[in-house]
Design a protein around this motif. Structure first.
Motif, mmCIF file in Angstrom:
data_model
loop_
_atom_site.group_PDB
_atom_site.id
_atom_site.type_symbol
_atom_site.label_atom_id
_atom_site.label_comp_id
_atom_site.label_asym_id
_atom_site.label_seq_id
_atom_site.Cartn_x
_atom_site.Cartn_y
_atom_site.Cartn_z
ATOM 1 N N LYS A 115 0.845 -1.203 0.000
ATOM 2 C CA LYS A 115 0.000 0.000 0.000
ATOM 3 C C LYS A 115 0.875 1.245 0.000
ATOM 4 O O LYS A 115 0.647 2.191 -0.760
ATOM 5 C CB LYS A 115 -0.897 0.027 1.249
ATOM 6 C CG LYS A 115 -2.169 -0.775 1.144
ATOM 7 C CD LYS A 115 -2.991 -0.535 2.398
ATOM 8 C CE LYS A 115 -4.299 -1.287 2.364
ATOM 9 N NZ LYS A 115 -5.087 -1.071 3.602
ATOM 10 N N GLU A 119 1.137 4.151 -2.890
ATOM 11 C CA GLU A 119 0.843 5.531 -2.494
ATOM 12 C C GLU A 119 2.007 6.458 -2.817
ATOM 13 O O GLU A 119 1.816 7.589 -3.252
ATOM 14 C CB GLU A 119 0.538 5.593 -0.992
ATOM 15 C CG GLU A 119 -0.936 5.431 -0.689
ATOM 16 C CD GLU A 119 -1.240 5.707 0.763
ATOM 17 O OE1 GLU A 119 -1.752 4.786 1.409
ATOM 18 O OE2 GLU A 119 -0.939 6.824 1.243
ATOM 19 N N ASN A 123 1.661 9.586 -5.142
ATOM 20 C CA ASN A 123 1.756 10.895 -4.513
ATOM 21 C C ASN A 123 3.093 11.588 -4.785
ATOM 22 O O ASN A 123 3.129 12.775 -5.080
ATOM 23 C CB ASN A 123 1.557 10.736 -2.998
ATOM 24 C CG ASN A 123 1.144 12.026 -2.342
ATOM 25 O OD1 ASN A 123 0.678 12.942 -3.006
ATOM 26 N ND2 ASN A 123 1.326 12.110 -1.048
ATOM 27 N N LEU B 264 -5.242 7.585 -3.525
ATOM 28 C CA LEU B 264 -4.812 6.369 -2.847
ATOM 29 C C LEU B 264 -4.746 6.519 -1.333
ATOM 30 O O LEU B 264 -4.647 5.531 -0.624
ATOM 31 C CB LEU B 264 -3.453 5.903 -3.403
ATOM 32 C CG LEU B 264 -3.591 4.855 -4.503
ATOM 33 C CD1 LEU B 264 -4.187 5.429 -5.769
ATOM 34 C CD2 LEU B 264 -2.253 4.225 -4.829
ATOM 35 N N ASP B 265 -4.803 7.774 -0.838
ATOM 36 C CA ASP B 265 -4.832 7.948 0.614
ATOM 37 C C ASP B 265 -6.248 8.216 1.122
ATOM 38 O O ASP B 265 -6.443 8.694 2.234
ATOM 39 C CB ASP B 265 -3.884 9.081 1.042
ATOM 40 C CG ASP B 265 -4.194 10.399 0.340
ATOM 41 O OD1 ASP B 265 -5.153 10.446 -0.457
ATOM 42 O OD2 ASP B 265 -3.475 11.390 0.585
#
Lengths: 348, 319
Positions: A115, A119, A123, B264-265
């Motif tokens: 995960k 991310e 990001n 995704l967060d």
């Protein structure tokens, strides 16, 4: 594990300085991002690890992450990815595309490290999110049901069929045998293509197209194409759950063989020959206990559901919720093109 | 004209929409466009959500080209819907039967799922402006939904705050606030098994109320049937208390903050509802003036604990 010929622990200690790469620490994720730029060199070794203690996906195209103990090394933005294995070691060779990333993450378990890895790619490395679609074959395509939500998959030797469906307003995907066919089908209105390889210059020329690759490593396909066809029929349930984390950045298109389509749907896989029903952006995966994953999702009738995956068993366990207030929806398109959604009590 | 313009001073997109200028202002019931027989809804209905005739965002917006690499423009992709709560013109959320509000919650759930399925949608924002003090253009009970092609600035601020809190403490700020507030009670206005409505410690408006699910859920569709019914009850109770506070229709802005699900967060986000009423007394308004608009810094003339006590004391029938 060694990254670019350095022990991974060194990347977390003193910042490594090297003319060939830049490095950024992401404290909130306990991660380090190594950024490399395109060079004219041949593919070089980016990772070396111990074959026995290291874990990676069993499917070759998904071998873009490697884990050992509490460390994950994953990479994206490389081409010519080559994996060499002998009895003791695994080595990965590759060549940076325009900009390539190696991400090193430390964490408590596979799920949380994966995960964190995706991310960080999203990001920190600006890899965009993607939405999976359905690619349906002619025998299962329902023109009234699937017209707006799925692609009808045809081969490039069915040009008359392609034109016939396009005329009806159906979204058609064409499986190309060569790049030369792309322009021809683009000219008749096709906007989704299945390909064996991909050239970056076509992304600019065909900016409105949806490209799905058939043979590639995730590390090469991420952020370049819209999907990747993979073969997961030998996967364990745990591998399916972990592989699904890729889907938000690069939908993995799978056919239904060993696995039921509902599980693949909930986990956000791209549908190859079956129909997607749920909106997987609402799906959450948690590690409930040592060997159990809990997947929470929103069903096609808008109620929350849960699936338990016990990795020691071969079948998922489903838990449903019954909605007490069910609304029947009727959508009407007005003459000016606006949609009106009428809701009344009652099961649709 | 319908386009997005980039503001490099604040790193944000501004929606330029000449269409919205044409919206009607406070028509009478006879000319209400969303009553049965009105120009928008000639047919019988119970609840309906439809694309605004005067939208700020469109699913097929006109093509645009930037004036230069300084004056950048984007197409105004998105969807603006009008959500009509009931066919009855003369009621509002507090006067609606609880069952109708439960259906409304179900409709919001469905709209959230459907709107997020559009490729160009990054954020789904459900809201209601009640009363002319906050610019409501129709008195018929209705709200709106904006499906944005970008993450609006305040949503991004919230997302970043959730992320920072999680990185520093390993938890969710709303989960932590809820755990503390239900213990100390002094700011709680109404509480049920799955939700708590309270005047937050950090209230910006005098009678601001936040409705928090006690369980960590990121969006409306994740709520169970029981939780959806409880949310409906909280919306009714809070709006009833507002109307009871000064014995008059209490204007408010009601806003649903769901996670930007495509990030995704997103799982760090905690669903919540904010009521931002502009009144600071029976006939006094707390205006969004220079300080608030220019700096985003708020001066709240009401102590939150006092506002909570006043709202708690307003008696309403438990439904």
């Amino acid at each position: 594990m060694k990254v670019l010929d350095n022990e991974v622990s060194k990347f977390f200690e003193n910042p490594l300085q090297d003319a060939g790469f830049s490095l950024k620490k992401i404290d909130s994720k306990n991660a380090v991002v190594v950024k490399l730029r395109r060079s004219d060199e041949k593919p070089f070794e980016i990772l070396r690890c111990n074959r026995i203690s290291c874990w990676s996906f069993s499917e070759r195209s998904l071998k873009h992450v490697f884990m050992e103990n509490d460390t994950l090394v994953g990479f994206a933005g490389f081409e010519e990815v080559r994996i060499e294995e002998d009895a003791e070691q695994v080595a990965v060779f590759a060549k940076p595309l325009v900009e390539a990333f190696i991400v090193i993450v430390r964490g408590p378990d596979k799920l949380n490290m994966l995960k964190a890895f995706y991310e960080v790619l999203w990001n920190e490395c600006n890899f965009p999110t993607k939405i999976p679609k359905s690619l349906l074959m002619e025998d299962s395509f329902d023109e009234t049901l699937d017209r707006r939500s799925a692609f009808l998959l045809l081969s490039s030797n069915e040009e008359d069929e392609v034109k016939r469906y396009l005329k009806k307003g159906v979204r058609v995907a064409v499986k190309l045998e060569s790049w030369g066919e792309l322009q021809r089908f683009y000219n008749v209105g096709v906007r989704c293509f299945l390909l064996n390889d991909f050239k970056d210059e076509y992304r600019e020329r065909y900016a409105d197209c949806f490209f799905i690759l058939q043979k590639a490593n995730v590390a090469s396909a991420l952020a370049r194409v819209d999907g990747l066809i993979v073969n997961v029929k030998e996967f364990s349930l745990e591998e399916i759950v972990l592989a699904s984390l890729v889907n938000r950045l690069l939908p993995l298109y799978v056919s239904v063989e060993r696995f039921d389509s509902k599980l693949l749907d909930v986990l956000g896989f791209g549908a190859f020959g079956w129909r997607r029903c749920t909106n997987s952006i609402f799906t959450r995966i948690e590690r409930e206990r040592e060997r159990i994953y809990e997947i929470s999702y929103v069903s096609e009738s808008n109620v929350p559901g849960r699936v338990w995956i016990d990795v020691s068993k071969d079948s998922p366990e489903w838990f449903f919720e019954q909605s007490e207030t069910r609304l029947r929806k009727q959508t009407v398109e007005r003459e000016d093109g606006r949609y009106f959604h009428f809701y009344r009590e009652g099961v649709s | 004209m319908l386009e997005l313009r980039y503001n490099p001073l604040t790193d944000e997109w501004i929606i330029v929409s000449a269409e919205t200028q044409k919206r009607p202002v406070q028509p009478s019931q006879q000319s209400c466009p969303i009553c049965v027989g009105g120009v928008e809804l000639p047919e019988e209905y119970d609840l309906v959500s439809f694309e605004n005739r005067f939208p700020a965002l469109k699913r097929n917006p006109p093509q645009v080209s930037s004036e230069s690499d300084i004056f950048m423009k984007e197409r105004s992709f998105g969807i603006c819907e009008v959500v009509v709560y009931t066919s009855k013109h003369d009621v509002a959320l507090p006067g609606m039967p609880l069952r109708q509000i439960e259906k409304l919650v179900e409709m919001w759930v469905d709209r959230t799922v459907e709107l997020f399925s559009h490729e160009f949608v990054e954020y789904v924002f459900i809201f209601e402006n009640r009363g002319k003090e906050v610019g409501a253009s129709l008195s018929h009970p209705h709200g709106q939904i904006y499906a944005f092609p970008f993450l609006p600035k305040r949503i991004l601020a919230k997302v970043e705050a959730f992320s920072k809190w999680h990185a520093q403490r390993g938890s969710c700020p709303v989960c932590d606030v809820v755990a503390e507030e239900v213990k100390i009670k002094k700011r709680v206005v109404f509480e049920t098994g799955s939700f708590v409505s309270l005047v937050p410690f950090y209230a910006r408006f005098p009678f601001e109320v936040h409705v928090y699910p006690k369980r960590h859920v990121t969006s409306l569709p994740e709520l169970t049937s029981q939780e959806r019914a409880e949310l409906a009850k909280h919306l009714k109770i809070i709006t009833l208390k507002y109307d009871g506070l000064y014995g008059q229709e209490f204007p408010y802005m009601m806003m649903f903050f769901q996670a930007p699900m495509k990030r995704l967060d997103a799982e760090l986000f905690h669903l919540h509802v904010e009521f931002n009423p502009p009144k600071r007394d029976k006939d006094k308004i707390k205006w969004m003036a220079s300080v608030e608009t220019g700096t985003w810094a708020f001066i709240n003339p009401m102590v939150p604990e006092q506002a909570a006590e006043m709202l708690r004391k307003v008696e309403v029938n438990e439904l």
